[in-house]
Design an enzyme around this catalytic site. Structure first.
Site, mmCIF file in Angstrom:
data_model
loop_
_atom_site.group_PDB
_atom_site.id
_atom_site.type_symbol
_atom_site.label_atom_id
_atom_site.label_comp_id
_atom_site.label_asym_id
_atom_site.label_seq_id
_atom_site.Cartn_x
_atom_site.Cartn_y
_atom_site.Cartn_z
ATOM 1 C CG HIS A 1 -6.005 -21.642 -53.696
ATOM 2 N ND1 HIS A 1 -6.227 -20.470 -54.393
ATOM 3 C CD2 HIS A 1 -7.212 -22.047 -53.238
ATOM 4 C CE1 HIS A 1 -7.520 -20.186 -54.360
ATOM 5 N NE2 HIS A 1 -8.142 -21.124 -53.662
ATOM 6 C CD GLU B 1 -15.763 -22.256 -51.282
ATOM 7 O OE1 GLU B 1 -15.623 -21.055 -51.020
ATOM 8 O OE2 GLU B 1 -15.004 -22.868 -52.031
#
Length: 879
Positions: free
Chosen positions: A468, A377
């Site tokens: 993704h 992240e």
């Protein structure tokens, strides 16, 4: 599919562009790789040309002013300069008449040896053909309304959403598209996540272009504390005047007395919706302890892990020469202990300015407990402040892939995990409290994905075009390089590629070129560079990979630029929304025949045209006449185009879904006073009738056949939204409201997409709120309600339906994973009842089917690497 010049043409163009420099006669000439659609090269390498000393930005501008690049340096705004030993890279952003160009960035590479600076290469994405006017024809407020109506297909999500203040940008398509960029916020009800997207709407025509997800989700004095795994760690803290300690780290070299802290905040159970957004919300305080011991409560919230992990990530990137996420020593903020309105928030995200971690409840640790998730992240922050890869399609998959790569690299190096360990390539494997690592992990960088064999073709409306779904194709190649060259060498090359060679709109081939260029610039041996090339080859990232994907459907209309509104089919005639091949200009309506031939344009105006419907003889659609406030119309034209388009309805209020049969046209229209969606029916020259005139009643998703209109009737009662099908008889003006299906969960049942045939109405119903739905059928008079597919544990996760007199076709999410088998697929069953059968074996997304005669269906398909309208006339049955 994207066009690429043949090898001979590319070589010829390279020879023309490669103007002679001051290199010695025996030096190889510079290598120039062109980019389609612009005169500015994608990359110029192999240079050794003198550059001025002093300011690197001025030196870079001077170099780009040469005829080789076809660049106007006045259009370049410097973003930042990366210094890597003797190497310097200057990154510019392109402007067009003062406005930012989305993804337009160009880089210049220098090397300084013995006090002499030379240019070693340059490249990126600079659009020389931009010529778009920069005065908008619609307001930002209208653009926001259009974005909410067109770019958020899920009604429950749309009810929570709002559009923020817009800014003008230029989208690099053809001569350019002037667009409003608007933040959309709210609750993504279907995914159970906050909604935070940037929507792009054509500021001249009002056509919604696309939206980009701004959330970067994971699939996750000295003090002391204990991590979720029982490890005692030292925490860099700050002792306050009152003697208390807080997780505020000012020990790092980036601390300059004002900024450069690593701070971890405790949200104390606040909802993620109250925390998400720019900066740190007022009143949020750092995690605090009365003593230097941050005890069990700080372990449970994730504060210890988040703070310790952020420090480790900072140290990792500093080892690569980077000072903080922004490269300039800016503070790093983390917020732990957030909830989903009081329930566990089982996720982590980067919101553009800070990290947010949810607690995992009974099954998961805090999402700050996994160092690879923390690294993943926070790497999104590094990417945002360097190449800023657009979170869409292949550039978005590279964004995710790079975050996976660096997140895992931080974890394996910090924890001393050998690269040969089976868990080394897993992301998030340590989050689960009980499940084994392989089952807990969200992705595996050693999954062996190959572009041609495994690329999951989705349209931009699903997973932002596969950010993704396709990330491990790219990250897998990078991880292969790390496994063979070692972390110290591979990490430097990948980081150099990200910060010095990649630009926002890069695709997989651009990414490969960036890594190979960085490998050359970093001085890797020829043997090591062969290892790099072989890794990309193993993962299929080679020219032409997207042209070798098999399908079992027939293409009706190729490479559509718009796929937000469903196509329509009647007999062998179809209508669909499209736009120019380069994506410029307003969207328009085209029509064609399944018997063959190219589609032809049906709409005649130059306004925004969308949401088409047809009865096989004429098409109707919604149109917005360009203006600061916009005028919405329902237009009609015969499919044979023998007469011009005519206006069926005109209003200042938004018009949505339309339907047509014979002389009757139906549409959704917003009541400006109440803000409710009304359903209107107009027969011939008669005045339109509001079918949902009752206060508090709304009408959605109309279809019409044989004088019967089926629609979704929506109202609020007892604080809950209620839905059920209704059938309106055009001739008599009467209607039948079917009984609402009894709910078996905590909320009322949810019905969706009622479709009327010559004698029946069919629809989807979710009775228990679990996301799966049964298929219901009734006569148009409301009798004979029958479950063709019962809702329950074995019901499909269907989200769209269309039907004819022979069969019902469902769009189904087969499962919850981000895998090829779980992309939306079409299933069909007889209208009279029977078993569900796979309709097509195409491996990619099969989206928004429209039923025709017999068992024939058309739909949007993303399998072949772009968005095509395709057809089949019988089920595939087995795949």
């Amino acid at each position: 599919m994207s066009w690429r010049p043949p090898a001979l043409a590319a070589a010829a163009l390279a020879a023309v562009l490669a103007l002679p420099g001051p290199a010695a006669a025996d030096d190889p000439p510079p290598q120039v790789e062109p980019r389609a659609g612009t005169e500015a090269p994608a990359e110029v390498s192999g240079l050794a040309e003198p550059a001025r000393a002093g300011d690197p930005v001025a030196a870079a501008r001077e170099h780009l002013a040469g005829p080789r690049y076809r660049i106007d340096p006045a259009d370049l705004v410097p973003l930042h300069t990366v210094v890597d030993g003797g190497d310097e890279t200057v990154r510019f952003a392109q402007r067009h008449r003062g406005l930012p160009v989305l993804g337009g960035q160009y880089l210049v590479h220098f090397r300084t040896e013995v006090g002499r600076r030379t240019v070693t290469g340059a490249g990126g994405r600079y659009l020389t053909e931009l010529d778009v006017a920069t005065t908008p024809a619609i307001t930002a407020e209208l653009a926001g309304r259009l974005a909410l109506a067109r770019l958020i297909p899920d009604q429950a999500t749309r009810r929570t959403a709002k559009a923020g203040a817009g800014e003008l940008v230029v989208v690099p398509r053809g001569a350019g598209v002037l667009a409003w960029r608007l933040p959309l916020t709210g609750r993504d009800v279907r995914r159970g996540l906050p909604l935070l997207r940037d929507a792009y709407v054509d500021a001249h025509t009002g056509r919604p272009l696309f939206s980009v997800d701004r959330l970067r989700l994971a699939g996750p004095a000295e003090a002391t504390g204990t991590t979720a795994y029982g490890e005692r760690v030292t925490l860099q803290a700050y002792r306050r005047d009152d003697g208390a300690y807080e997780l505020r780290d000012r020990s790092r070299p980036m601390w300059n007395g004002a900024t450069g802290e690593i701070i971890t905040y405790d949200a104390k159970g606040a909802s993620v919706f109250d925390v998400i957004g720019p900066g740190v919300p007022p009143g949020l305080e750092p995690a605090r302890s009365a003593t230097p011991e941050f005890g069990p409560e700080h372990t449970a919230t994730g504060a210890v892990d988040a703070h310790h992990g952020a420090g480790l990530v900072y140290a990792y990137y500093r080892g690569l020469g980077r000072e903080g996420l922004d490269g300039r020593g800016g503070s790093m903020h983390s917020v732990v202990n957030v909830t989903w309105d009081g329930e566990p928030f089982i996720n982590a995200l980067w919101d553009g300015t800070k990290m947010i971690y949810g607690g995992g409840g009974t099954d998961f640790h805090s999402f700050a407990a996994a160092l690879d998730v923390v690294g993943h992240e926070l790497t999104h922050g590094v990417i945002e402040h360097s190449a800023n890869l657009l979170y869409l399609n292949q550039s978005g998959a590279m964004n995710e892939g790079l975050a996976d790569y660096f997140g895992n690299a931080v974890e394996v190096d910090t924890l001393g995990v050998p690269m040969t360990h089976p868990d080394a390539s897993l992301l998030g494997e340590r989050l689960c409290k009980t499940a084994p690592p392989a089952e807990c992990a969200t992705r595996d960088l050693d999954d062996g994905r190959h572009a041609t064999r495994d690329y999951l073709g989705v349209t931009v409306g699903f997973d932002a075009g596969g950010v993704h779904l396709n990330s491990t194709i790219f990250s897998g190649a990078l991880w292969d390089i790390r496994e063979r060259l070692g972390g110290a060498k591979a990490d430097k090359v990948v980081y150099k590629a990200l910060t010095e060679y990649m630009t926002p709109l890069d695709d997989f081939l651009d990414g490969r070129r960036a890594v190979e260029s960085a490998a050359r610039a970093a001085g890797l041996t020829a043997r090591d560079r062969l290892v790099v090339a072989a890794a990309f080859d193993r993962h299929g990232i080679q020219r032409g990979w997207d042209r070798r994907i098999p399908t079992d459907s027939r293409v009706v209309a190729d490479n559509l630029m718009t796929a937000f509104a469903p196509p329509a089919l009647s007999g062998d005639r179809y209508v669909v929304t499209d736009s120019a091949d380069d994506g410029t200009g307003p969207s328009y309506i085209v029509t064609g025949s399944l018997r063959g031939g190219d589609p032809v344009r049906l709409s005649q105006n130059d306004d925004l045209n969308d949401l088409p419907a047809t009865d096989g003889r004429r098409g109707v659609w919604a149109s917005m006449e360009t203006g600061q406030e916009g005028t919405f119309r329902v237009l009609s034209r015969p499919l044979d185009r023998r007469s011009p388009e005519t206006v069926v309805h005109e209003s200042p209020a938004l018009v949505n879904t339309v339907a047509v049969a014979g002389d009757t046209v139906v549409w959704e229209g917003v009541d400006p006073a109440a803000g409710e969606m009304e359903l209107w029916v107009k027969r011939g020259a008669a005045a339109p009738v509001n079918v949902t005139a009752e206060t508090g009643v709304e009408g959605y998703q109309p279809t019409i056949e044989n004088g019967k209109v089926a629609y979704l009737r929506v109202w609020v009662e007892g604080g809950h939204v209620h839905t059920t099908p209704a059938v309106y008889d055009v001739a008599s003006g009467t209607q039948v409201v079917l009984p609402e299906a009894p709910g078996t969960g905590e909320t009322p049942s949810a019905s969706l997409r009622p479709v009327v045939t010559s004698g029946h109405v069919v629809w989807l119903t979710d009775t228990d709120g679990d996301g799966t739905a049964g298929v219901m059928r009734a006569a148009t008079d409301g009798t004979g309600v029958t479950a063709l597919v019962p809702d329950g544990p074995d019901a499909p996760m269907a989200f769209w339906l269309d039907a004819g007199d022979t069969a019902v076709t469902l769009d189904v999410l087969p499962g919850p994973t981000l895998q090829n088998r779980d992309l939306p697929k079409l299933f069909q069953l007889p209208l009279a009842g029977g078993a569900l059968e796979r309709f097509s074996c195409n491996r990619g997304e099969q989206f928004l089917p429209a039923a025709g005669d017999g068992r024939r269906v058309i739909w949007f398909d993303g399998t072949a690497g772009d968005t095509d309208l395709v057809t089949r006339d019988r089920p595939a049955r087995r795949c």
